[in-house]
Write an enzyme that holds these catalytic residues in place. Structure first.
Site, PDB file in Angstrom:
ATOM      1  N   GLY A 154       0.834  -1.210   0.000  1.00 43.79           N
ATOM      2  CA  GLY A 154       0.000   0.000   0.000  1.00 43.79           C
ATOM      3  C   GLY A 154       0.863   1.253   0.000  1.00 43.79           C
TER       4      GLY A 154
ATOM      5  N   ARG B 267       0.756  -4.846  -5.420  1.00 46.80           N
ATOM      6  CA  ARG B 267       0.797  -6.076  -4.631  1.00 46.80           C
ATOM      7  C   ARG B 267       1.054  -7.164  -5.675  1.00 46.80           C
ATOM      8  NH1 ARG B 267      -0.530  -4.337   0.387  1.00 46.80           N
ATOM      9  NH2 ARG B 267      -2.154  -2.777   0.594  1.00 46.80           N
TER      10      ARG B 267
ATOM     11  N   ASP C 228       4.939  -5.487   5.896  1.00 45.14           N
ATOM     12  CA  ASP C 228       5.436  -6.845   6.157  1.00 45.14           C
ATOM     13  C   ASP C 228       5.462  -7.732   4.911  1.00 45.14           C
ATOM     14  OD1 ASP C 228       2.703  -7.113   6.113  1.00 45.14           O
ATOM     15  OD2 ASP C 228       2.615  -8.497   7.818  1.00 45.14           O
TER      16      ASP C 228
ATOM     17  N   THR D 254       4.272   2.166   5.636  1.00 43.34           N
ATOM     18  CA  THR D 254       2.876   1.711   5.682  1.00 43.34           C
ATOM     19  C   THR D 254       2.110   2.593   6.659  1.00 43.34           C
ATOM     20  OG1 THR D 254       1.385  -0.021   6.497  1.00 43.34           O
ATOM     21  CG2 THR D 254       3.609  -0.109   7.340  1.00 43.34           C
TER      22      THR D 254
ATOM     23  N   ASP E 190      -0.162   1.582   8.498  1.00 37.77           N
ATOM     24  CA  ASP E 190      -0.707   0.753   9.586  1.00 37.77           C
ATOM     25  C   ASP E 190       0.108   0.809  10.885  1.00 37.77           C
ATOM     26  OD1 ASP E 190      -2.570  -0.011   7.726  1.00 37.77           O
ATOM     27  OD2 ASP E 190      -1.624  -1.933   7.268  1.00 37.77           O
TER      28      ASP E 190
ATOM     29  N   ASP F 228       2.294  -1.175  11.915  1.00 36.31           N
ATOM     30  CA  ASP F 228       2.235  -2.503  12.543  1.00 36.31           C
ATOM     31  C   ASP F 228       3.549  -3.277  12.456  1.00 36.31           C
ATOM     32  OD1 ASP F 228       2.143  -2.744   9.805  1.00 36.31           O
ATOM     33  OD2 ASP F 228       0.590  -4.280   9.764  1.00 36.31           O
TER      34      ASP F 228
ATOM     35  N   ARG G 279      -5.560  -2.741   8.878  1.00 36.79           N
ATOM     36  CA  ARG G 279      -5.516  -4.192   8.667  1.00 36.79           C
ATOM     37  C   ARG G 279      -5.719  -4.931   9.985  1.00 36.79           C
ATOM     38  NH1 ARG G 279      -3.453  -6.707   3.879  1.00 36.79           N
ATOM     39  NH2 ARG G 279      -2.450  -4.798   3.284  1.00 36.79           N
TER      40      ARG G 279
HETATM   41  O1  F6P Z   1      -1.515  -1.753   4.560  1.00 38.39           O
HETATM   42  C1  F6P Z   1      -2.130  -0.545   4.264  1.00 38.39           C
HETATM   43  C2  F6P Z   1      -3.604  -0.747   4.010  1.00 38.39           C
HETATM   44  O2  F6P Z   1      -4.170   0.507   3.686  1.00 38.39           O
HETATM   45  C3  F6P Z   1      -4.382  -1.420   5.128  1.00 38.39           C
HETATM   46  O3  F6P Z   1      -4.711  -0.536   6.172  1.00 38.39           O
HETATM   47  C4  F6P Z   1      -5.557  -1.947   4.379  1.00 38.39           C
HETATM   48  O4  F6P Z   1      -6.134  -3.062   5.049  1.00 38.39           O
HETATM   49  C5  F6P Z   1      -4.976  -2.372   3.063  1.00 38.39           C
HETATM   50  O5  F6P Z   1      -3.786  -1.617   2.899  1.00 38.39           O
HETATM   51  C6  F6P Z   1      -5.857  -2.144   1.862  1.00 38.39           C
HETATM   52  O6  F6P Z   1      -5.158  -2.595   0.752  1.00 38.39           O
HETATM   53  P1  F6P Z   1      -5.635  -2.352  -0.751  1.00 38.39           P
HETATM   54  O7  F6P Z   1      -5.472  -0.894  -1.041  1.00 38.39           O
HETATM   55  O8  F6P Z   1      -4.706  -3.202  -1.562  1.00 38.39           O
HETATM   56  O9  F6P Z   1      -7.053  -2.771  -0.809  1.00 38.39           O
END
Ligand code: F6P
Length: 319
Positions: free
Chosen positions: A11, A72, A103, A126, A128, A130, A172
């Site tokens: 992300g 991703r 991660d 990120t 998050d 985390d 997340r």
């Molecule tokens: O890891 C960052 C994040 O924004 C999380 O908070 C969320 O769950 C996820 O990515 C959403 O991912 P995507 O944009 O691929 O749907």
């Protein structure tokens, strides 16, 4: 080491551009060439790379997103994908890699190093927050400020109409964003994945607001009960209370990075180049108690960073 590569992955997070710029500037000060890999691991596999210089990294510091793009990339989870990526890195003369992401990005980086031996250093990018091994991740500060601004606005409507709102924030499986913005915005209840949501207690707090029930409940998206819609439904089914749901979503990932994120990104960007020059590999560069620290990549996901207990206590104390 003559030529290094930098990429952003997973992300996007505000501050990634400040990080790219810091890597480019630091590397050039040390006489290294810098390549930007476009589109994360997908770009690494397809060989989509560009030379980074002062001109390319000018005027990006304050921009959200990532000029190097991101993705991703499930193909990189396969050994064949990593072999293909390594061939591209070799053919572009890359001697070391800096990976900015979360991660998933670090899992990939760790495997790439284990299987192919290329020096690789991670930086925490990120929203998050985390990752174990750093107090804050690049993008987190901007995300919580963006979310808090939105929640303050929702509070205006909650107040004016006397409504109950369930506001879902990202994160997340982690409740850092939810906990910080919950305390910052005076939420009446904060539901996070780290602890069981107590529906009865939640109901008591709504009722304690008086007849008009102007209440803000912050819900971390990974909450075990299933997010803001689910909680709103449960409260309606069990207690007959209707509510509004607001999912803040990807707005939390965008926007110009805060000063804190820019400085963190700059510091960790510069430190990641230094780490490669010092012969470090398979590590993440983080900031702990104000100091730059290196931790093995595998530790960043195998140790769980906990939401600070003082925040949990404050959240309960101040309702
Ligand atoms: O890891 C960052 C994040 O924004 C999380 O908070 C969320 O769950 C996820 O990515 C959403 O991912 P995507 O944009 O691929 O749907």
């Amino acid at each position: 080491m003559k030529r290094i590569a930098v990429f952003t992955s997973g992300g996007d997070a505000p501050g990634m551009n400040a990080h790219i710029r810091a890597v480019e500037r630091t590397a050039h000060k040390h006489g290294l060439e810098v390549i930007g890999i476009v589109g994360g691991y997908s770009g690494m596999m397809s060989g989509h790379m560009e030379v980074l210089d002062r001109i390319r990294t000018a005027n990006i510091l304050d921009r959200g997103g990532t000029v190097l793009k991101t993705s991703r990339c499930p193909e990189f989870l396969e050994p064949e994908g990593r072999t293909q990526a390594m061939e591209q890195l070799r053919s572009h003369g890359v001697d070391g890699v800096i990976a900015c992401g979360g991660d998933g990005t670090f899992h990939g980086a760790h495997l790439l190093f284990e299987e192919h031996g290329i020096p690789i250093v991670g930086t925490p990018g990120t929203i998050d927050n985390d990752l174990w091994g750093t107090d804050f991740t690049i993008g987190y500060d901007t995300a919580i400020n963006t979310a808090a601004e939105a929640i303050d606005k929702i509070r205006d409507t909650a107040d004016s109409h006397g409504r109950l709102f369930f506001v879902e924030v990202m994160g997340r499986h982690a409740g850092f964003i939810a906990m910080d913005v919950g305390v910052a915005c005076g939420a009446e209840y904060i539901a996070v994945p780290e602890s069981m949501t107590d529906i009865e207690e939640l109901y008591k707090r709504i009722i304690a607001q008086g007849r008009d029930q102007r209440t803000i409940v912050i819900v971390g998206e990974g909450d075990e009960l299933g997010g803001a819609y689910k909680l709103s439904q449960l409260i309606e089914e069990r207690y007959g209370l209707t509510s509004k749901v607001s999912i803040l979503g990807h707005m939390q990932r965008g926007g110009s990075p805060t000063v804190r994120d820019r400085v963190l990104a700059a510091r960790l960007g510069a430190a990641s180049v230094q780490a490669l020059l010092d012969g470090k590999t398979d590590v993440m560069v983080g900031e702990v108690a104000g100091r730059v620290e290196l931790v093995p990549l595998a530790d960043t996901w195998s140790h769980r960073k906990s939401v600070p207990s003082y925040l949990i206590e404050l959240a309960t104390m101040l309702v």
